[in-house]
Structures are given as C-alpha cells and as structure tokens.
Design a protein around this motif. Sequence first.
Motif, short mmCIF file in Angstrom:
data_model
loop_
_atom_site.label_atom_id
_atom_site.label_comp_id
_atom_site.label_asym_id
_atom_site.label_seq_id
_atom_site.Cartn_x
_atom_site.Cartn_y
_atom_site.Cartn_z
N ASN A 31 0.84 -1.20 0.00
CA ASN A 31 0.00 0.00 0.00
C ASN A 31 0.87 1.25 0.00
N ASN A 32 0.42 2.26 -0.69
CA ASN A 32 1.08 3.56 -0.71
C ASN A 32 2.54 3.48 -1.12
N THR A 33 2.82 2.68 -2.11
CA THR A 33 4.19 2.59 -2.60
C THR A 33 4.24 2.94 -4.07
N LEU A 34 5.33 3.49 -4.48
CA LEU A 34 5.53 3.82 -5.89
C LEU A 34 6.44 2.81 -6.56
N ASN A 35 6.84 1.77 -5.83
CA ASN A 35 7.73 0.77 -6.39
C ASN A 35 7.07 0.06 -7.57
N PRO A 36 7.72 0.03 -8.73
CA PRO A 36 7.12 -0.59 -9.91
C PRO A 36 6.82 -2.09 -9.72
#
Length: 177
Positions: A9-14
């Motif tokens: 959740n709430n991550t920008l990791n591809p």
Amino acid sequence: MASFIPGFNNTLNPKAKFYMELAGQCAALLAGQRNAVTNTANISSLVYHSMLETPVRQGKPVNWAGFYLCDRAKPDLLVLGPFQGKPACTEIKFGRGVCGTAASSAASVVVKDVHEFPGHIACDSASQSEIVVPLKAADGSIHGVIDIDSSEVDAFDDYDRIGLEAIANMVVEASDF
C-alpha cells in the motif's frame, strides 16, 4: 485494485504495482471457480506470461512457473501440477530441494543461486535462481507450493516473495484441494 497485499500500500515501487495488478488479474480468474486443477493451471499461465512480459523483470526472466501439489495418498510427497516451461521433475519429497524445503517448513524460500542451495534438485539446468511459496491452508496444512525459476542469478527479492505469497493465499482460498 489488489490493495490487500500487505506492504504494497502507498508505494511507488514498480514491482509492487506489478504484483498488485497481477493479484487483481488472479482474483478475476479465480472468481466463481473452486476446482484446484483449473485454478492452478490458469494461475501458472498468468504468472508465467505476466512475469515474462513485464518491464520490471527486465534482465531477470522466468523460465518456469508452476505448482507442485501434495499427493493425498502420500502426504510427504509433492507431485507435479499445472505449469508453464520445460518438462519438470514429477515427484519431490518434503524436505528435498527448494520445493520440498518450502513445503516441510511451511515457509517461502528465496534462493539467489540454486548452485549454493544444499540438495537443490536440477529439473532444468538453465535455472539459476528460484522462489517457492507454500500453499498454506488456514489450519496450517500444506496443499502444495508455487515454484518460479529464473535463468539468471539473484532474480527474486522480497517484493516477489510478498506478491507471490498473496497470490498463493488467493489460490488456497479460492480452491477445493
């Protein structure tokens, strides 16, 4: 829409985004179907082709994705289930190799280099790294494992483990084993 994956959740990791999308696709395939063979067949195909095609795995291709399922007649034995890739070993005892270790310990195993894993079973000499996640029932019993191999060393990480654990849980919850 698979925001239920803890840690993603709430991550920008591809890679986290990839697994959230993959989990959503898995949910759609599993919806309304309880047959374990049907579900593991569809999920092995989806996982294999998704992992081959995603740019987040560039340089770390998969060369095998599938399931080993517990043999009801021999509870300490995994038998080959639905998969994508080259032909594979047909039986693995609990405690042997990466798959048997994951099944007997009821814990995921990430192997950066299969040549350094004691007792590794080389079904395909092209495999260099591997991740195996148990299909664990709510009561702690094991229905089998999902096994993914790569032709490159160090192809799997915690994002893969977390994402595949979520998918394994979805398969268990959706299937009658």
